[in-house]
Design an enzyme around this catalytic site. Structure first.
Site, PDB file in Angstrom:
ATOM      1  CG  ASP A 102      34.041   7.963 -45.140  1.00  0.00           C
ATOM      2  OD1 ASP A 102      33.993   6.842 -44.603  1.00  0.00           O
ATOM      3  OD2 ASP A 102      33.225   8.881 -44.882  1.00  0.00           O
ATOM      4  CE  LYS A 109      34.465  11.679 -45.971  1.00  0.00           C
ATOM      5  NZ  LYS A 109      33.836  11.944 -44.663  1.00  0.00           N
ATOM      6  CB  SER A 165      32.948  14.403 -48.343  1.00  0.00           C
ATOM      7  OG  SER A 165      32.596  13.061 -48.527  1.00  0.00           O
ATOM      8  N   GLY A 188      30.281  15.785 -41.693  1.00  0.00           N
ATOM      9  CA  GLY A 188      29.094  16.437 -42.223  1.00  0.00           C
ATOM     10  C   GLY A 188      28.092  15.416 -42.694  1.00  0.00           C
ATOM     11  CE  LYS A 206      29.663  12.305 -40.511  1.00  0.00           C
ATOM     12  NZ  LYS A 206      29.241  11.146 -41.332  1.00  0.00           N
ATOM     13  CD  GLU A 209      35.215   9.603 -42.424  1.00  0.00           C
ATOM     14  OE1 GLU A 209      35.901  10.396 -43.118  1.00  0.00           O
ATOM     15  OE2 GLU A 209      34.049   9.849 -42.108  1.00  0.00           O
ATOM     16  CG  ASP A 268      31.412   8.897 -39.757  1.00  0.00           C
ATOM     17  OD1 ASP A 268      30.549   9.095 -38.899  1.00  0.00           O
ATOM     18  OD2 ASP A 268      31.251   9.268 -40.946  1.00  0.00           O
ATOM     19  CE  LYS A 294      31.484   9.733 -48.136  1.00  0.00           C
ATOM     20  NZ  LYS A 294      31.305   9.226 -46.753  1.00  0.00           N
TER      21      LYS A 294
HETATM   22  O1  OSB Z   1      30.439   9.208 -43.948  1.00  0.00           O
HETATM   23  O2  OSB Z   1      31.035  11.188 -43.666  1.00  0.00           O
HETATM   24  C1  OSB Z   1      30.221  10.383 -44.100  1.00  0.00           C
HETATM   25  C2  OSB Z   1      27.485  12.252 -45.994  1.00  0.00           C
HETATM   26  C3  OSB Z   1      26.363  11.543 -45.607  1.00  0.00           C
HETATM   27  C4  OSB Z   1      26.517  10.455 -44.779  1.00  0.00           C
HETATM   28  C5  OSB Z   1      27.796  10.078 -44.338  1.00  0.00           C
HETATM   29  C6  OSB Z   1      28.909  10.797 -44.707  1.00  0.00           C
HETATM   30  C7  OSB Z   1      28.753  11.879 -45.576  1.00  0.00           C
HETATM   31  C8  OSB Z   1      29.875  12.649 -46.099  1.00  0.00           C
HETATM   32  C9  OSB Z   1      29.577  14.038 -46.619  1.00  0.00           C
HETATM   33  O3  OSB Z   1      30.996  12.225 -46.226  1.00  0.00           O
HETATM   34  C10 OSB Z   1      30.069  15.092 -45.730  1.00  0.00           C
HETATM   35  C11 OSB Z   1      29.484  16.435 -46.067  1.00  0.00           C
HETATM   36  O4  OSB Z   1      30.014  17.079 -46.957  1.00  0.00           O
HETATM   37  O5  OSB Z   1      28.505  16.847 -45.417  1.00  0.00           O
HETATM   38 MG    MG Z   2      32.256   9.056 -42.855  1.00  0.00          MG
END
Ligand code: OSB
Ligand code: MG
Length: 369
Positions: A188, A161, A135, A290, A262, A213, A238, A163
């Site tokens: 995402d 992915k 991510s 994650g 998660k 996402e 999510d 952001k």
């Molecule tokens: O939205 O998936 C998410 C990290 C913190 C809070 C929300 C998210 C995330 C990530 C990171 O996208 C995922 C990771 O590498 O742990």
């Molecule tokens: Mg997410």
């Protein structure tokens, strides 16, 4: 059944190798509540996925601490408990899924260590390595984004992915897609958009993304269903999925075609397995999300991601993508883009005592341990 003898809470802070920016804010350290329990059978570790502020979810570290200290732990101390009935024992407390999940993780670790079984085997894993994605946070510049993406692809990550947030979306995603026409690419939004942004999603629809996402509100299913009817790209939820019940509703409504699981967000590994099972029965792919976990939570994520319905690469990246020094032995990405699922009893990992002490900000113990 085993008697819960003591619980230790620890707030830790580990520096991240690079700041992680999303549509809800930027993090430069990973701050988490760790739980260590002692039972009549042994000891176990859990990691809570909450962060310092109530941004991604209502739960946050100081609140998790009070919830555990003043409510959840006192209701369990000196009682006979089992991981499989823990959620029922704690059902009197509404919500607080992340705090509950951390306790469940610690109890599973203790129980499975006592019986010599790995978490992956217990959950029903059918593989010993899992496919990993990464991510990528919102960067200051496009150049920086392309550099990070190029680096992760060179490492072997099997899915990128990005952001996104309003204002830094289409141009960035298009630039990455043009630089890498064939990679598995997703975005995402962490709930940063509304249905009025449908033109953006129609434009993203041209970029052959694996999924989009959580584009809309964290507590919405209906608008996601409306948006999904307008675009080809699968939506993945999510934040909106907090339980197996939510997942069933989202699938039936057509609010998503993919589910991000998660364990902390849904109240634990056992609820995660229920979501996996129902999504699999509905032929909806799932993947393991994650929360920038340390090696403790990462071990649990890797075990979960080894279940048969986890058919898409997860945000289960290697330790070095997050930390110069993880709390546990580091998880390492193989050049083929996979990470080995821990095979030792319980979580299969434990924090290094010296590193743990160095990153501990606060500690409190309850019961006789
Ligand atoms: O939205 O998936 C998410 C990290 C913190 C809070 C929300 C998210 C995330 C990530 C990171 O996208 C995922 C990771 O590498 O742990
Ligand atoms: Mg997410």
């Amino acid at each position: 059944m085993t008697r819960l003898r003591s619980v230790e809470l620890r707030l830790i802070s580990l520096p991240l190798v690079r700041p992680f920016r999303t549509s809800f804010g930027e993090e430069t350290t990973k701050d988490a509540v760790l739980v260590r329990i002692e039972t009549g059978e042994g000891a176990g570790w859990g990691e809570c996925v909450a962060g310092p502020d109530p941004r991604y979810s209502e739960e946050f570290n100081d609140e998790v601490w009070l919830t555990l200290r003043d409510h959840l732990v006192p209701s369990l101390l000196d009682r006979d408990i089992r991981a499989e009935s823990l959620a029922g024992d704690l059902a009197w407390a509404r919500g607080h899924r992340m705090a509950k999940a951390a306790l469940e993780m610690a109890l599973l670790d203790a129980e499975l260590q006592a019986s010599g079984r790995s978490l992956a085997e217990y959950l029903g894993a059918d593989k010993d390595r899992v496919a990993c994605g990464v991510s990528v946070g919102i960067t200051r510049t496009l150049e920086e984004l392309l550099k990070q993406v190029g680096g992760y692809l060179a490492d072997g990550y099997l899915r990128i992915k990005l952001k996104i947030e309003p204002g830094t979306d289409l141009e960035r995603v298009r630039t990455v897609r043009e630089a890498h026409p064939d990679i598995a690419l997703s975005v995402d939004a962490n709930a940063a958009y509304t249905l009025e942004d449908a033109p953006l999603f129609r434009a993203l629809d041209e970029l052959e993304l694996l999924m989009i996402e959580q584009p809309l509100r964290h507590d919405d299913l209906l608008d996601h269903a409306k948006l999904q009817r307008e675009i080809r790209t699968p939506l993945c939820l999510d934040e909106s999925i907090r339980s197996a019940m939510d997942a069933a509703a989202a699938i039936e409504l057509g609010a998503c075609r993919i589910v991000n699981i998660k364990q902390g967000r849904v109240g634990g590994l056992l609820e995660s397995r229920r979501i996996h099972d129902l999504a699999r029965a509905a032929e909806v792919p799932v993947w393991c999300g994650g929360m920038l976990e340390t090696g403790i939570g990462r071990a649990a994520n890797l075990a979960l991601a080894a279940l048969p319905g986890f058919t898409l690469p997860g945000d289960t990246s290697a330790s070095q993508r997050y930390f110069a020094e993880d709390l546990t032995e580091p998880f390492v990405l193989d050049p083929d883009g996979t990470i080995a699922v821990p095979s030792g009893p319980g979580l299969g990992v434990a924090p290094d005592p010296g590193r743990l002490e160095r990153c501990t900000l606060r500690i409190e113990r309850f019961g006789k341990g």
